[in-house]
Design an enzyme around this catalytic site. Sequence first.
Site, PDB file in Angstrom:
ATOM      1  N   ARG A   1       0.855  -1.182   0.000  1.00  0.00           N
ATOM      2  CA  ARG A   1       0.000   0.000   0.000  1.00  0.00           C
ATOM      3  C   ARG A   1       0.890   1.230   0.000  1.00  0.00           C
ATOM      4  O   ARG A   1       1.821   1.347   0.809  1.00  0.00           O
ATOM      5  CB  ARG A   1      -0.922  -0.006   1.218  1.00  0.00           C
ATOM      6  CG  ARG A   1      -1.554   1.357   1.499  1.00  0.00           C
ATOM      7  CD  ARG A   1      -2.723   1.288   2.446  1.00  0.00           C
ATOM      8  NE  ARG A   1      -2.960   2.552   3.131  1.00  0.00           N
ATOM      9  CZ  ARG A   1      -3.359   3.678   2.569  1.00  0.00           C
ATOM     10  NH1 ARG A   1      -3.568   3.738   1.264  1.00  0.00           N
ATOM     11  NH2 ARG A   1      -3.540   4.780   3.289  1.00  0.00           N
TER      12      ARG A   1
ATOM     13  N   ASP B   1      -0.497  15.235   6.550  1.00  0.00           N
ATOM     14  CA  ASP B   1      -0.905  16.294   7.472  1.00  0.00           C
ATOM     15  C   ASP B   1      -0.595  15.820   8.879  1.00  0.00           C
ATOM     16  O   ASP B   1      -0.366  14.627   9.092  1.00  0.00           O
ATOM     17  CB  ASP B   1      -2.388  16.622   7.317  1.00  0.00           C
ATOM     18  CG  ASP B   1      -3.272  15.412   7.524  1.00  0.00           C
ATOM     19  OD1 ASP B   1      -3.794  15.246   8.641  1.00  0.00           O
ATOM     20  OD2 ASP B   1      -3.426  14.601   6.587  1.00  0.00           O
TER      21      ASP B   1
END
Length: 240
Positions: free
Chosen positions: A87, A204
């Site tokens: 992933r 973030d």
Amino acid sequence: MSTHIAAEPGQIASHVLMPGDPLRARWIAETFLEDPTLYNDVRGMLGYTGTYRGVRISAQGSGMGQPSLGIYAQELFEQYDVETIIRVGTCGGLSDRVKVRDVVLGTAASTDSAMNTPRFGHVTFAPAADFELARIAASVAEERLLPYVAGGLFSSDQFYNPDREITSTLARYGVLGVEMEASALYTLAAQFSRRALALCTVSDHLLTGEETSAQERQESFEDMIIMALETIVHLEHRSA
């Protein structure tokens, strides 16, 4: 051809990079793979196969969340005999051990999902990355001086989680980042005895409030992609 993937047998490589965003799958194919060929566009979930340093590799979008990833990962493992899925996604930083744009090498994945309840009942299964993949990825990052931190991820079923305290609790227990897919991927890899790893760029940070733009999230996380591709090449060379 499976229910959600239109590839014919042999069109998908044994090793797959799996971003959540199908447009990132296209970017990976067009930027890093030689002679990429589109094998899937069902529901807009793009999948490509090409080569990187002589190794066949596919890039397949998974969509957002564990239910969506679970569909594509299971079909890749079960119906296309894929051996390895890495992933390549994003996560929100939970710890002061990570900075925006660092890559989190997810050694394990906690979750608030109930997806494993039908499999394990009252037992709490601990989904973890494949050790060899994680070890190779760490070596690649160290050799290339890529910014990474190894540790746990939290795979949440909710992007907008109303529980503001849970991430603080997880951070106290060493969890580095929150994302939405790794736990399901690791569980399915265990079910089918395959290899899986989640590499997530910190897009973030929940502590500092710093964040990257949507365009950066789609196209600028080259360290993570190089780390994943080189991990597959090293894995192939060890198996040869």
